[in-house]
Write a protein that holds these residues in place. Structure first.
Motif, PDB file in Angstrom:
ATOM      1  N   ARG A 161       0.818  -1.223   0.000  1.00 37.57           N
ATOM      2  CA  ARG A 161       0.000   0.000   0.000  1.00 37.57           C
ATOM      3  C   ARG A 161       0.853   1.276   0.000  1.00 37.57           C
ATOM      4  O   ARG A 161       0.380   2.350  -0.378  1.00 37.57           O
ATOM      5  CB  ARG A 161      -0.932  -0.055   1.224  1.00 37.57           C
ATOM      6  N   ASN A 162       2.144   1.169   0.387  1.00 38.49           N
ATOM      7  CA  ASN A 162       3.031   2.348   0.315  1.00 38.49           C
ATOM      8  C   ASN A 162       3.159   2.861  -1.112  1.00 38.49           C
ATOM      9  O   ASN A 162       3.499   4.019  -1.336  1.00 38.49           O
ATOM     10  CB  ASN A 162       4.454   1.995   0.804  1.00 38.49           C
ATOM     11  N   PHE A 163       2.914   1.960  -2.084  1.00 36.79           N
ATOM     12  CA  PHE A 163       3.076   2.318  -3.501  1.00 36.79           C
ATOM     13  C   PHE A 163       1.683   2.443  -4.133  1.00 36.79           C
ATOM     14  O   PHE A 163       1.264   1.595  -4.919  1.00 36.79           O
ATOM     15  CB  PHE A 163       3.924   1.260  -4.213  1.00 36.79           C
ATOM     16  N   LEU A 164       0.975   3.503  -3.763  1.00 33.58           N
ATOM     17  CA  LEU A 164      -0.429   3.667  -4.158  1.00 33.58           C
ATOM     18  C   LEU A 164      -0.613   3.643  -5.678  1.00 33.58           C
ATOM     19  O   LEU A 164      -1.601   3.121  -6.190  1.00 33.58           O
ATOM     20  CB  LEU A 164      -0.989   4.972  -3.582  1.00 33.58           C
ATOM     21  N   GLU A 165       0.353   4.221  -6.415  1.00 33.34           N
ATOM     22  CA  GLU A 165       0.212   4.315  -7.873  1.00 33.34           C
ATOM     23  C   GLU A 165       0.082   2.935  -8.522  1.00 33.34           C
ATOM     24  O   GLU A 165      -0.538   2.804  -9.578  1.00 33.34           O
ATOM     25  CB  GLU A 165       1.421   5.049  -8.480  1.00 33.34           C
ATOM     26  N   THR A 166       0.691   1.916  -7.918  1.00 35.75           N
ATOM     27  CA  THR A 166       0.634   0.579  -8.533  1.00 35.75           C
ATOM     28  C   THR A 166      -0.102  -0.456  -7.674  1.00 35.75           C
ATOM     29  O   THR A 166      -0.444  -1.533  -8.163  1.00 35.75           O
ATOM     30  CB  THR A 166       2.071   0.048  -8.797  1.00 35.75           C
ATOM     31  N   PHE A 167      -0.361  -0.136  -6.399  1.00 39.58           N
ATOM     32  CA  PHE A 167      -0.961  -1.117  -5.476  1.00 39.58           C
ATOM     33  C   PHE A 167      -2.241  -1.722  -6.052  1.00 39.58           C
ATOM     34  O   PHE A 167      -2.483  -2.930  -5.946  1.00 39.58           O
ATOM     35  CB  PHE A 167      -1.250  -0.442  -4.130  1.00 39.58           C
ATOM     36  N   TRP A 168      -3.051  -0.890  -6.699  1.00 39.42           N
ATOM     37  CA  TRP A 168      -4.362  -1.345  -7.184  1.00 39.42           C
ATOM     38  C   TRP A 168      -4.250  -2.380  -8.303  1.00 39.42           C
ATOM     39  O   TRP A 168      -5.210  -3.087  -8.598  1.00 39.42           O
ATOM     40  CB  TRP A 168      -5.187  -0.144  -7.673  1.00 39.42           C
ATOM     41  N   THR A 169      -3.050  -2.497  -8.913  1.00 35.02           N
ATOM     42  CA  THR A 169      -2.897  -3.455 -10.023  1.00 35.02           C
ATOM     43  C   THR A 169      -2.675  -4.893  -9.535  1.00 35.02           C
ATOM     44  O   THR A 169      -2.686  -5.821 -10.329  1.00 35.02           O
ATOM     45  CB  THR A 169      -1.717  -3.066 -10.935  1.00 35.02           C
ATOM     46  N   TYR A 220      -9.904  -5.443   2.423  1.00 33.57           N
ATOM     47  CA  TYR A 220     -10.748  -4.249   2.372  1.00 33.57           C
ATOM     48  C   TYR A 220     -12.207  -4.656   2.303  1.00 33.57           C
ATOM     49  O   TYR A 220     -12.561  -5.629   1.620  1.00 33.57           O
ATOM     50  CB  TYR A 220     -10.413  -3.418   1.122  1.00 33.57           C
ATOM     51  N   GLU A 221     -13.059  -3.900   2.987  1.00 39.53           N
ATOM     52  CA  GLU A 221     -14.504  -4.138   2.871  1.00 39.53           C
ATOM     53  C   GLU A 221     -15.020  -3.388   1.653  1.00 39.53           C
ATOM     54  O   GLU A 221     -14.607  -2.254   1.385  1.00 39.53           O
ATOM     55  CB  GLU A 221     -15.219  -3.652   4.128  1.00 39.53           C
ATOM     56  N   VAL A 222     -15.924  -4.013   0.900  1.00 42.98           N
ATOM     57  CA  VAL A 222     -16.520  -3.341  -0.264  1.00 42.98           C
ATOM     58  C   VAL A 222     -18.027  -3.507  -0.198  1.00 42.98           C
ATOM     59  O   VAL A 222     -18.538  -4.496   0.327  1.00 42.98           O
ATOM     60  CB  VAL A 222     -16.006  -3.929  -1.597  1.00 42.98           C
ATOM     61  N   LEU A 223     -18.742  -2.528  -0.730  1.00 46.53           N
ATOM     62  CA  LEU A 223     -20.190  -2.672  -0.879  1.00 46.53           C
ATOM     63  C   LEU A 223     -20.401  -3.448  -2.168  1.00 46.53           C
ATOM     64  O   LEU A 223     -20.011  -2.998  -3.250  1.00 46.53           O
ATOM     65  CB  LEU A 223     -20.857  -1.295  -0.947  1.00 46.53           C
ATOM     66  N   TYR A 224     -21.005  -4.616  -2.056  1.00 45.65           N
ATOM     67  CA  TYR A 224     -21.005  -5.543  -3.186  1.00 45.65           C
ATOM     68  C   TYR A 224     -21.641  -4.929  -4.429  1.00 45.65           C
ATOM     69  O   TYR A 224     -21.162  -5.105  -5.536  1.00 45.65           O
ATOM     70  CB  TYR A 224     -21.732  -6.835  -2.782  1.00 45.65           C
ATOM     71  N   TYR A 225     -22.731  -4.131  -4.217  1.00 41.82           N
ATOM     72  CA  TYR A 225     -23.415  -3.625  -5.404  1.00 41.82           C
ATOM     73  C   TYR A 225     -22.602  -2.534  -6.112  1.00 41.82           C
ATOM     74  O   TYR A 225     -22.907  -2.136  -7.217  1.00 41.82           O
ATOM     75  CB  TYR A 225     -24.827  -3.121  -5.057  1.00 41.82           C
ATOM     76  N   PHE A 226     -21.527  -2.043  -5.459  1.00 42.26           N
ATOM     77  CA  PHE A 226     -20.627  -1.107  -6.134  1.00 42.26           C
ATOM     78  C   PHE A 226     -19.503  -1.844  -6.873  1.00 42.26           C
ATOM     79  O   PHE A 226     -18.776  -1.260  -7.645  1.00 42.26           O
ATOM     80  CB  PHE A 226     -19.955  -0.166  -5.119  1.00 42.26           C
ATOM     81  N   TYR A 227     -19.373  -3.118  -6.558  1.00 44.52           N
ATOM     82  CA  TYR A 227     -18.173  -3.822  -7.015  1.00 44.52           C
ATOM     83  C   TYR A 227     -18.490  -4.718  -8.196  1.00 44.52           C
ATOM     84  O   TYR A 227     -19.236  -5.664  -8.096  1.00 44.52           O
ATOM     85  CB  TYR A 227     -17.599  -4.665  -5.874  1.00 44.52           C
ATOM     86  N   ASN A 228     -17.964  -4.407  -9.351  1.00 43.72           N
ATOM     87  CA  ASN A 228     -18.239  -5.259 -10.506  1.00 43.72           C
ATOM     88  C   ASN A 228     -16.986  -5.489 -11.338  1.00 43.72           C
ATOM     89  O   ASN A 228     -17.033  -5.519 -12.547  1.00 43.72           O
ATOM     90  CB  ASN A 228     -19.353  -4.653 -11.373  1.00 43.72           C
ATOM     91  N   GLY A 229     -15.863  -5.609 -10.692  1.00 46.12           N
ATOM     92  CA  GLY A 229     -14.629  -5.850 -11.428  1.00 46.12           C
ATOM     93  C   GLY A 229     -13.438  -5.515 -10.564  1.00 46.12           C
ATOM     94  O   GLY A 229     -13.464  -5.715  -9.361  1.00 46.12           O
ATOM     95  N   TYR A 254      -8.992   6.180  -0.731  1.00 46.80           N
ATOM     96  CA  TYR A 254      -9.963   6.717   0.235  1.00 46.80           C
ATOM     97  C   TYR A 254     -10.486   5.685   1.236  1.00 46.80           C
ATOM     98  O   TYR A 254     -11.278   6.029   2.109  1.00 46.80           O
ATOM     99  CB  TYR A 254     -11.142   7.352  -0.520  1.00 46.80           C
ATOM    100  N   HIS A 255     -10.107   4.426   1.108  1.00 50.75           N
ATOM    101  CA  HIS A 255     -10.621   3.410   2.018  1.00 50.75           C
ATOM    102  C   HIS A 255      -9.474   2.710   2.745  1.00 50.75           C
ATOM    103  O   HIS A 255      -8.607   2.126   2.095  1.00 50.75           O
ATOM    104  CB  HIS A 255     -11.438   2.347   1.252  1.00 50.75           C
ATOM    105  N   PRO A 256      -9.481   2.762   4.078  1.00 48.75           N
ATOM    106  CA  PRO A 256      -8.448   2.027   4.825  1.00 48.75           C
ATOM    107  C   PRO A 256      -8.762   0.531   4.827  1.00 48.75           C
ATOM    108  O   PRO A 256      -9.914   0.131   4.626  1.00 48.75           O
ATOM    109  CB  PRO A 256      -8.558   2.602   6.244  1.00 48.75           C
ATOM    110  N   SER A 257      -7.757  -0.299   5.074  1.00 49.28           N
ATOM    111  CA  SER A 257      -7.995  -1.742   5.135  1.00 49.28           C
ATOM    112  C   SER A 257      -8.704  -2.086   6.439  1.00 49.28           C
ATOM    113  O   SER A 257      -8.559  -1.394   7.442  1.00 49.28           O
ATOM    114  CB  SER A 257      -6.664  -2.503   5.035  1.00 49.28           C
ATOM    115  N   ILE A 284     -12.373  -7.638  -0.144  1.00 50.96           N
ATOM    116  CA  ILE A 284     -11.361  -7.919  -1.166  1.00 50.96           C
ATOM    117  C   ILE A 284     -10.043  -8.177  -0.444  1.00 50.96           C
ATOM    118  O   ILE A 284      -9.646  -7.379   0.411  1.00 50.96           O
ATOM    119  CB  ILE A 284     -11.180  -6.704  -2.106  1.00 50.96           C
ATOM    120  N   LEU A 285      -9.388  -9.285  -0.771  1.00 54.34           N
ATOM    121  CA  LEU A 285      -8.055  -9.544  -0.234  1.00 54.34           C
ATOM    122  C   LEU A 285      -7.039  -9.260  -1.349  1.00 54.34           C
ATOM    123  O   LEU A 285      -7.178  -9.764  -2.471  1.00 54.34           O
ATOM    124  CB  LEU A 285      -7.939 -10.994   0.243  1.00 54.34           C
TER     125      LEU A 285
END
Length: 511
Positions: free
Chosen positions: A368-376, A423-432, A441-444, A469-470
């Motif tokens: 998570r220290n590397f936010l620019e690539t963490f999401w990949t 991370y917790e996600v609201l399922y109806y927002f999550y489609n990929g 914007y969301h802490p683990s 999401i893990l």
């Protein structure tokens, strides 16, 4: 300490005896053996030849080793003599005490031992110089075939050997494990829990003794009762301290096995004791309750017999549990089923396996220290539904393992530093695949205790029902490796689903 009863019936996945995976020709142990018997020759393994490349990859052989078959070393070789026991494991000139401590634990459970060391092997009439052993690797059982040529110097085995000169199962097991990992040198240095998992397919947890829970004695007692494998060690503060001997006869930076735990009646009081074994087969604790200490004079002979107390220089000793907590730093427990880790109720655990990869420029995003690539990084869905009985949360264990790093040592690969966040996600927002802004914007909600350069990072969690999401990651971005993620969830309706970039093993197996 071995593993859960029923070495075959309780496995999490149907075992696949992969002769092909362990032998280039694709022939099984039985086919190769029959071929040798038919031709009247002794087996020679072309995949792990009797030469220096099987020994070392970064150093020269210190003295000229001669590869010999057991029958060339002694007149009457035996595979197992009087049962496979802890005293059959004496360390040679290789820094693999972590492996030997696990083998010592393995001998404490016959069924688990028979799964790793098939017992229908010997030097009898159908001897053909070929043996085989079975190891768990990334959710499958591999059958590793070897010949019985072993490195010797001056007529004695160089590496792992039995206290009995004509017993060879332990030396051959070490050779098979060396083949699995590419060479004997690849076995230098490691964590006992790594070998324990390869012997059981189990899941491990590590305890820091000084921070252990109040019921630590009960945890260890239950673990041993349930045939979990237990190891322990003393930390070092510098490389110079490795294998340094303390005034109490204990060795720092050295892997021991825990082989027993019991209370004993002493001068009208109950004293908690723990039994430890040094894989060297000698060098023992010399404090209270050690082999020849005066405390035993006040214990009845029947109690001494119950505890198998003997004053032999065999590397095994009892010590007071309070002293154990003072002198030892880490305990590793490997349980065949995660339900052995907590209370005594029999749980049904669901296991979901994900095989995946961190690929440079694609899925190797770093922590998570590397936010620019963490999401990949790969993202794995967890759908927690049923709460634990009488609780508000759902329990699960996440175990992230980096694959084949020991095998890649000869190419300069080290263990990567790995961990994960949830991370917790609201399922109806999550489609990929969740994008960068989500993580900005969301802490683990939870994460592995630490990023560490061990083969596997494993933690137990309790989270409220919901969708999560893990994210499994290496600490640094752009580091490439294959990984295996196992999710153990307590209720069958808890799901873990892979992002399309991951390959998920078919189905979920119950332990």
């Amino acid at each position: 300490s071995g593993s859960a009863p029923g070495g075959t019936g309780h496995q999490r996945a149907a075992p696949r005896l992969a002769g092909a995976a362990a032998f280039l020709s694709g022939k099984t142990y039985e086919e190769l053996k029959q071929e040798c018997l038919h031709r009247g020759v002794l087996f020679e393994d072309p995949d792990f030849p009797a030469c220096n490349s099987s020994l070392f990859f970064s150093e020269r052989t210190p003295v000229p080793f001669i590869w010999k078959r057991p029958g060339d070393i002694v007149k009457d070789p035996k595979f197992i003599l009087g049962g496979a026991t802890r005293t059959d494991i004496c360390q040679g000139d290789l820094g693999d005490c972590w492996l030997l401590a696990a083998i010592a634990s393995l001998t404490l459970n016959e069924k688990t031992l028979a799964r790793v060391v098939p017992l229908d092997q010997d030097f009898g009439p159908d001897y053909a110089g070929i043996f085989h052993f079975q190891f768990w690797q990334h959710n499958e059982w591999l059958d590793v075939v070897i010949d019985d040529r072993l490195p010797t110097f001056k007529g004695r085995l160089v590496f792992l050997h039995s206290a009995e000169r004509n017993e060879f199962w332990s030396a051959l097991l070490e050779k098979a494990y060396a083949k699995l990992n590419g060479s004997y040198e690849a076995l230098k240095g490691g964590s006992t829990i790594e070998a324990m998992e390869d012997f059981t397919g189990g899941v491990g947890e590590m305890y820091e003794v000084k921070k252990a829970p109040d019921n630590f004695y009960e945890i260890l007692e239950k673990a041993l009762k349930r045939c979990s494998m237990v190891g322990c060690s003393i930390d070092t503060s510098s490389a110079a301290e490795s294998e340094a001997k303390t005034p109490f006869g204990l060795i720092k930076g050295h892997a021991y096995s825990v082989t027993g735990i019991s209370e004993v009646s002493y001068r009208g009081q109950q004293v908690q004791l723990i039994r430890i074994r040094n894989p060297w087969g000698n060098v023992e604790w010399n404090g209270p309750w050690s082999d020849n200490s005066p405390e035993w004079h006040s214990v009845s002979l029947s109690e001494q017999r119950r505890l198998s107390q003997t004053a032999l220089d065999d590397g095994e000793f009892w010590m007071r549990f309070e002293d154990f907590k003072v002198h030892f730093d880490k305990v590793e427990i490997c349980n065949l089923t995660p339900d052995a880790l907590e209370d005594s109720a029999a749980h049904k655990w669901e296991v979901t396996i994900h095989q995946g990869s961190w690929v440079r420029g694609s899925t190797a995003g770093g922590c998570r220290n590397f936010l620019e690539t963490f999401w990949t990084n790969p993202q794995i869905k967890l759908h927690l539904t049923e709460k634990d009985d009488g609780q508000d949360d759902c329990t699960f264990i996440a175990a992230l393992m980096q694959k084949d790093r020991r095998k890649l040592k000869k190419l300069g690969a080290e263990m990567l530093t790995i961990g994960y966040s949830i991370y917790e996600v609201l399922y109806y927002f999550y489609n990929g695949h969740l994008g960068k802004d989500f993580f900005r914007y969301h802490p683990s909600k939870a994460r592995s205790k630490t990023y560490i350069n061990l083969r596997e990072v494993s933690n137990r969690f309790k989270l409220p029902p919901g969708d999560y999401i893990l994210v499994p990651t290496t600490f640094e971005p752009h580091q490439e490796a294959d990984f295996c993620l196992r999710i153990f969830s307590e209720k069958k309706d808890s799901l873990a689903a892979a992002h399309p970039s991951l390959q998920q093993s078919p189905g979920r197996e119950s332990s």
